[in-house]
Every structure is written in C-alpha cells, then in structure tokens.
Design an enzyme around this catalytic site. Structure first.
Site, short mmCIF file in Angstrom:
data_model
loop_
_atom_site.label_atom_id
_atom_site.label_comp_id
_atom_site.label_asym_id
_atom_site.label_seq_id
_atom_site.Cartn_x
_atom_site.Cartn_y
_atom_site.Cartn_z
N ARG A 177 -56.13 30.52 -20.42
CA ARG A 177 -56.14 29.40 -19.47
C ARG A 177 -56.99 28.24 -20.01
O ARG A 177 -56.57 27.08 -19.99
CB ARG A 177 -56.69 29.86 -18.11
N ARG A 201 -50.47 45.87 -31.82
CA ARG A 201 -51.17 46.17 -33.07
C ARG A 201 -50.05 46.19 -34.11
O ARG A 201 -49.30 47.15 -34.17
CB ARG A 201 -51.87 47.52 -33.00
N SER A 226 -57.87 41.53 -35.33
CA SER A 226 -57.35 40.16 -35.21
C SER A 226 -58.14 39.21 -36.10
O SER A 226 -57.58 38.25 -36.65
CB SER A 226 -57.44 39.68 -33.76
N ASP A 278 -64.99 46.61 -27.69
CA ASP A 278 -65.81 47.36 -28.65
C ASP A 278 -67.06 46.59 -29.11
O ASP A 278 -67.98 47.18 -29.65
CB ASP A 278 -64.98 47.71 -29.90
N MET A 329 -65.15 54.42 -24.59
CA MET A 329 -64.41 53.87 -25.74
C MET A 329 -65.36 53.15 -26.71
O MET A 329 -66.57 53.19 -26.57
CB MET A 329 -63.34 52.91 -25.25
N GLY A 330 -64.78 52.48 -27.70
CA GLY A 330 -65.59 51.71 -28.64
C GLY A 330 -65.15 51.88 -30.09
O GLY A 330 -65.82 51.39 -30.99
N GLU A 345 -66.64 57.21 -28.43
CA GLU A 345 -65.47 57.98 -28.87
C GLU A 345 -65.46 58.24 -30.38
O GLU A 345 -64.79 59.15 -30.85
CB GLU A 345 -64.16 57.31 -28.44
N ARG A 351 -60.47 49.28 -20.20
CA ARG A 351 -59.84 48.06 -20.70
C ARG A 351 -59.32 47.16 -19.58
O ARG A 351 -59.02 45.99 -19.82
CB ARG A 351 -58.71 48.43 -21.66
O1 F6P Z 1 -60.26 48.29 -29.63
C1 F6P Z 1 -60.25 48.55 -28.27
C2 F6P Z 1 -59.95 50.00 -28.01
O2 F6P Z 1 -59.90 50.20 -26.61
C3 F6P Z 1 -60.90 50.99 -28.66
O3 F6P Z 1 -62.09 51.16 -27.95
C4 F6P Z 1 -60.05 52.23 -28.72
O4 F6P Z 1 -60.46 53.07 -29.78
C5 F6P Z 1 -58.68 51.68 -28.99
O5 F6P Z 1 -58.68 50.33 -28.55
C6 F6P Z 1 -57.55 52.39 -28.30
O6 F6P Z 1 -56.37 51.83 -28.77
P1 F6P Z 1 -54.94 52.04 -28.11
O7 F6P Z 1 -54.90 51.20 -26.86
O8 F6P Z 1 -54.00 51.55 -29.13
O9 F6P Z 1 -54.82 53.48 -27.78
#
Ligand code: F6P
Length: 327
Positions: A22, A76, A109, A131, A173-174, A226, A260
C-alpha cells in the site's frame, strides 16, 4: 527520471507485507510514478503476471494495511534461480516497460534482488520476513507480529503446563535463525531457549530440568528454534525416555505457519509504511541497488552487496540475558 515501477512480494509471507504494498503504491502515486503489481513473486515475474495498480487502480490497496498475507501473492521460485529464469524475468521487465522494481521479501528475495541488480536492473529490497535474517536492517517487517503470536501461544501453553505439572517443548519458526525463539522465549519468561547459533547437548537440558524440578517449580517450558539440532522432536523423545529421572512428562508443540498469519501489529504497519515509502523515493531519485532497512529508529539505505555480505542479526547479550533470566 524513473516514471514506471513495479512492486512484488516474494518468499515466505510476513504480516505487514500488504502495508508495504500500500505504501509503495501511494508514494508512487504521490510522485506521479506509474506502479504495477507483480503477482506470485519471482514466478509471476518471469512469467509476466504483471498488472497496473496506480494510477487508476489504486483503490486495490485501500484497507489492506490491516491484512496478513500478501494481496499480490508470493512464491519460492526455483526457476528464477536458474540463468534462464533470470533472463526471462529481465525480458518481462523490459516488455512491460518497467524501469525499476521494489521487492518486498526476506533473505532469499535479497539474493534475487541482488542478481537482478548485478545485471544492471534498478531494484530496491524492502526486508520482510518473520525470521529476521535479512542483511541491511536491524528488524524486518513481520517479526514483531510473529513474536507476539508466538508469545501468545507460549503463554497459553504455560497455563496447561502448570495445571498438569508437565514439560512443554515449543518449536517456533525462523529457519536457521534463532531470533524468533529468543525474543518470544524471553518475553514469555520460559525456562530455556535453544537456538541454532549456539550448540547444545540433550544432557544440558536434562540437567536444567532437574534443577527446575528441584527448585519446586511445577512445570518446565523450553522454546526451540526450528533450525536446532537435535530437533524439538528428538528432545521431546529423549525427555520422554527419561521421564522418571527428570520428573516431568513431556508434550511437544510445533507452532508452525500460524506465526506467519494474522493482522500486523502497529509496529509492523508503521515499519512497512516507512520502509516502502522510502524505497520508492530512493528509486525516484535514482538511488538504486539498496536494501531499505531500519536501524536506530531510522530508515537506512545499504547497498545490496553489503547487505548480502552482512552477518545475520544475533546478539550475544540477548542470548546471555535469556540464559540468566530463564527459570
Ligand atoms: O522464511 C519464513 C519461514 O516461515 C521460515 O521460518 C520457515 O522455515 C519457512 O518459511 C517455511 O517455509 P514454507 O512456508 O515454504 O513451508
């Protein structure tokens, strides 16, 4: 003078990406720049899924600042990592008359933006990733929301852990960064935090659990990133095998993708607004090839090369305090 740009989101989505889209569109409109949107990250770019937003369609971004995810979609892209994919992306940018690109995304990215820049294409990166592993910034868009989501979950797990006198192993996560684990673990006042940046052994966890048990505490909460090895699941099974010795029954919770999603916090919306607005201004003034990050409460531009080479944000002090304050 640049008059036509595109904006895209890429990699793992993070809360605040929409607020960044935005802001980029609004700033572009303000400067009289045409803004196009690339759908589905680098996949959409190399396949030419690019549509106009401003002027004309700027209402597409009205009210999106409060939404998680990304209205442009993301990917990705394995294909973009190939030379052929890179060339397709460059020819699509040329075909659509795009003079510069704003990429909103994380570490992957950043490398994608750097490759385009190395080919001479004007690009800026706005760091967005839960992350917090992007060079050129102290904090990325989405981190604050993700920490708060993890914190809320850990607080809830502490309630049931105490009620049942159990141990909870909570994986956040991370990827290979311990940032989320450390921040949410300290904020939640847990008994131990394990991160990929610092090696550990299961025996150390067992010793800590016994000490916590001996102190009279009814429960034990361990937060792991993780990326740790042994994994949260390995640790849970090791503790379960030695349950009588450690004195706690163990439960494993993997928070996963819940971190997320959700509406971005005020901090993430403001960060997104400031970084994306500055990114478009930088492009407009011909200052190209940078990460627009946030340090010492200010937006800062760092050349892409320097950002790519920068070590990931990790504070020894924060880790030390986490150790001292645990329990
Ligand atoms: O990069 C962000 C992230 O959420 C990481 O923390 C995690 O390892 C990865 O993406 C998970 O990726 P995907 O959504 O492709 O399973």
């Amino acid at each position: 003078m640049i008059s036509r740009i595109a904006v895209m989101t890429s990699g793992g989505d993070s809360p605040g990406m929409n607020a960044a889209i935005r802001a980029a569109v609004r700033m572009g409109d303000h400067l009289g720049i045409e803004v196009l949107g690339v759908e589905d990250g680098f996949d959409g770019l190399l396949n030419g899924r690019i549509t106009p937003i401003a002027p004309g369609q700027a209402s597409r971004v009205s009210g999106i600042e409060r939404q998680g995810g990304t209205v442009l979609g993301t990917s990705r892209s394995a294909e973009f990592r190939s030379e052929a994919g890179l060339q397709s992306a460059l020819s699509q940018l040329e075909r659509h008359g795009i003079e510069a690109l704003v990429v909103i995304g994380g570490e992957g990215s950043l490398h994608g933006a750097h490759r385009l820049s190395q080919c001479g294409f004007p690009v800026v990166l706005v760091p967005a990733s839960i992350d917090n592993d992007v060079g050129g910034t102290a904090v990325s868009i989405g981190v604050d929301t993700a920490v708060n989501t993890a914190l809320d979950a850990i607080d809830r797990l502490k309630d049931t852990a105490a009620a049942f006198r159990r141990a909870f192993i909570v994986e956040v996560m991370g990827r290979d960064s311990g940032w989320l684990a450390l921040q949410s673990g300290i904020a939640a006042g847990v008994d131990m935090v394990l991160i990929p940046e610092v090696a550990f052994e299961v025996e150390t966890i067992i010793t800590r659990m016994k000490a916590v048990r001996a102190s009279g505490k009814s429960h034990f909460v361990l937060v792991t990133a993780e990326g740790v090895s042994p994994t949260a699941s390995d640790i849970h099974h090791a503790i379960t095998r030695r349950q009588d010795e450690v004195g706690f029954e163990s439960r494993l919770t993997i928070l996963g993708h819940i971190q997320r999603g959700g509406a971005p916090t005020a901090f993430d919306r403001l960060l997104a607004a400031r970084l994306a607005a500055r990114a478009v201004e930088e492009l407009f003034h011909g200052r190209l090839g940078a990460v627009i990050g946030f340090r010492n409460m200010q937006t800062v531009a760092t050349p892409l090369e320097a950002a790519v080479a920068e070590p990931r944000a990790f504070s020894e002090e924060v880790y030390r305090f986490a150790e001292i304050l645990a329990g």
